[in-house]
Design a protein around this motif. Structure first.
Motif, PDB file in Angstrom:
ATOM      1  N   GLN A 215       0.844  -1.189   0.000  1.00  0.00           N
ATOM      2  CA  GLN A 215       0.000   0.000   0.000  1.00  0.00           C
ATOM      3  C   GLN A 215       0.886   1.248   0.000  1.00  0.00           C
ATOM      4  O   GLN A 215       2.048   1.211   0.417  1.00  0.00           O
ATOM      5  CB  GLN A 215      -0.913   0.016   1.226  1.00  0.00           C
ATOM      6  N   GLU A 216       0.326   2.373  -0.440  1.00  0.00           N
ATOM      7  CA  GLU A 216       1.111   3.595  -0.567  1.00  0.00           C
ATOM      8  C   GLU A 216       1.585   4.140   0.778  1.00  0.00           C
ATOM      9  O   GLU A 216       2.566   4.896   0.842  1.00  0.00           O
ATOM     10  CB  GLU A 216       0.294   4.662  -1.297  1.00  0.00           C
ATOM     11  N   ASN A 217       0.921   3.765   1.879  1.00  0.00           N
ATOM     12  CA  ASN A 217       1.335   4.273   3.181  1.00  0.00           C
ATOM     13  C   ASN A 217       2.325   3.351   3.899  1.00  0.00           C
ATOM     14  O   ASN A 217       2.699   3.584   5.040  1.00  0.00           O
ATOM     15  CB  ASN A 217       0.126   4.536   4.084  1.00  0.00           C
ATOM     16  N   ILE A 237       3.035  -0.410  -6.067  1.00  0.00           N
ATOM     17  CA  ILE A 237       2.372   0.346  -4.998  1.00  0.00           C
ATOM     18  C   ILE A 237       0.947   0.631  -5.446  1.00  0.00           C
ATOM     19  O   ILE A 237       0.736   1.136  -6.556  1.00  0.00           O
ATOM     20  CB  ILE A 237       3.115   1.658  -4.671  1.00  0.00           C
ATOM     21  N   ILE A 238      -0.032   0.287  -4.585  1.00  0.00           N
ATOM     22  CA  ILE A 238      -1.440   0.419  -4.952  1.00  0.00           C
ATOM     23  C   ILE A 238      -2.195   1.177  -3.859  1.00  0.00           C
ATOM     24  O   ILE A 238      -1.697   1.351  -2.744  1.00  0.00           O
ATOM     25  CB  ILE A 238      -2.098  -0.958  -5.161  1.00  0.00           C
ATOM     26  N   ASP A 239      -3.417   1.592  -4.202  1.00  0.00           N
ATOM     27  CA  ASP A 239      -4.285   2.173  -3.176  1.00  0.00           C
ATOM     28  C   ASP A 239      -5.252   1.105  -2.686  1.00  0.00           C
ATOM     29  O   ASP A 239      -5.128  -0.083  -3.035  1.00  0.00           O
ATOM     30  CB  ASP A 239      -5.009   3.415  -3.714  1.00  0.00           C
ATOM     31  N   GLN A 240      -6.234   1.515  -1.904  1.00  0.00           N
ATOM     32  CA  GLN A 240      -7.183   0.565  -1.312  1.00  0.00           C
ATOM     33  C   GLN A 240      -8.021  -0.168  -2.356  1.00  0.00           C
ATOM     34  O   GLN A 240      -8.531  -1.261  -2.105  1.00  0.00           O
ATOM     35  CB  GLN A 240      -8.119   1.314  -0.345  1.00  0.00           C
ATOM     36  N   ASP A 241      -8.158   0.422  -3.564  1.00  0.00           N
ATOM     37  CA  ASP A 241      -8.989  -0.184  -4.609  1.00  0.00           C
ATOM     38  C   ASP A 241      -8.174  -0.999  -5.617  1.00  0.00           C
ATOM     39  O   ASP A 241      -8.671  -1.332  -6.686  1.00  0.00           O
ATOM     40  CB  ASP A 241      -9.758   0.912  -5.364  1.00  0.00           C
ATOM     41  N   GLN A 242      -6.926  -1.292  -5.273  1.00  0.00           N
ATOM     42  CA  GLN A 242      -6.029  -2.057  -6.156  1.00  0.00           C
ATOM     43  C   GLN A 242      -5.588  -1.268  -7.387  1.00  0.00           C
ATOM     44  O   GLN A 242      -5.007  -1.823  -8.319  1.00  0.00           O
ATOM     45  CB  GLN A 242      -6.700  -3.370  -6.626  1.00  0.00           C
ATOM     46  N   GLU A 267       7.319   7.007   3.991  1.00  0.00           N
ATOM     47  CA  GLU A 267       6.326   6.187   3.278  1.00  0.00           C
ATOM     48  C   GLU A 267       6.763   5.985   1.824  1.00  0.00           C
ATOM     49  O   GLU A 267       7.317   6.890   1.205  1.00  0.00           O
ATOM     50  CB  GLU A 267       4.950   6.847   3.328  1.00  0.00           C
TER      51      GLU A 267
END
Length: 323
Positions: A215-217, A237-242, A267
């Motif tokens: 995840q990005e964080n 690196i992805i967000d919560q929605d892939q 991060e």
């Protein structure tokens, strides 16, 4: 034997004689050639190729070329055909008989049976007045002025002309059928060419648990652990929605260390490479290789409508035999 014997001069002479024979062969690409191609194209069965001696060796290659370019064909040895192998020939087939003299007894012996089976005969000879030429529905002339052999005995120019005529038939049929590179690959799945034309990114990419992703964080340290665990020299690196946001590679790490970045608290989203090179899973693996070579990168991320679905690197393509 003389130490000054000029092998090169003889080699050039042979090639010149055979080249002249091929130039003269174009005069025989005529109505008979068209008729032969149309007969084969409209046949319901296979092309059965026959020839004795050197003509048989050439016939084997012609049959292989026909088969690999979209025209079902195989070679039947005339001698074996007289002892049972004629059972391979069926109604709907076309017989392509090869004999420079047109008098190969092993083939002539079979022709009454071939005629009784209703199988059309295309002959390829250097003698238009020969028995085989007269007995065939279509005759393709392959006459040469002379053999490259100085004795005029070893088939050289004549076999070269025969092979070229066979290639001409195969390629004419190939183009008439609209035979494509994908079709070619289907008949060559085991070779390097087949792999390049058949293998897709989906066949070689890593996905699921083998896919390096954070995840990005996540911290840079977490990203490095993921790179190490998955062994691809990178992580996505992805967000919560892939949705794919970026990539972090071994090369990025070296640059960070040079700049003394705190890998424990920074991060990954702050240092990742945004808008990385991507590819879709349905693309040929060979195209993925070209993309990596063009961009001088060692890995690719695979996406579907912006969502991360896979990853691969140069080593994966090397293992798959694409490069």
């Amino acid at each position: 034997m003389s130490e000054t014997f000029d092998y090169c001069e003889i080699g050039r002479r042979v090639i010149d004689i055979e080249a002249q024979s091929l130039q003269q062969l174009t005069q025989y690409i005529n109505g008979s050639f068209t008729a032969a191609c149309e007969l084969i194209a409209n046949a319901n069965g296979k092309v059965i190729v026959m020839g004795m001696g050197k003509s048989g060796h050439i016939g084997n290659k012609i049959a292989a070329t026909l088969a690999s370019t979209g025209t079902p064909a195989f070679f039947v040895h005339p001698g074996e055909a007289s002892h049972g192998d004629l059972g391979m020939v069926a109604k709907g087939d076309v017989l392509l008989a090869i004999s420079n003299s047109g008098e190969a007894s092993e083939i002539l012996t079979l022709l009454p049976v071939i005629k009784r089976l209703g199988i059309p005969l295309i002959s390829m000879t250097g003698k238009p007045a020969s028995s085989m030429a007269k007995l065939s529905q279509i005759h393709l002339q392959i006459t040469v002025d002379k053999e490259a052999c100085p004795l005029g005995l070893a088939p050289t120019s004549s076999t070269t002309a025969t092979l070229a005529m066979g290639d001409a038939i195969a390629i004419a049929l190939m183009e008439a059928r609209g035979f494509t590179a994908d079709d070619f690959a289907l008949s060559h799945p085991g070779g390097a060419l087949g792999r390049k034309l058949l293998m897709r990114i989906s066949d070689v990419m890593h996905c699921g648990e083998a896919l390096p992703v954070v995840q990005e964080n996540a911290t840079i340290k977490d990203a490095l652990l993921e790179v190490s665990r998955k062994g691809l020299g990178m992580t996505a690196i992805i967000d919560q929605d892939q949705t794919l946001l970026g990539i972090f590679t071994d090369g990025d790490l070296r640059r960070l260390l040079d700049n003394h970045v705190d890998i424990h608290n920074t991060e990954i989203g702050e240092v990742m490479t945004r808008s990385p090179a991507t590819i879709t899973c349905d693309v040929l693996a060979a195209e993925g290789l070209k993309l990596m070579e063009d961009k001088k990168i060692n890995g690719l991320l695979v996406t579907d409508n912006g969502k991360l679905v896979g990853a691969l690197n140069m080593h994966d393509l090397l293992k798959a035999g694409v490069m």
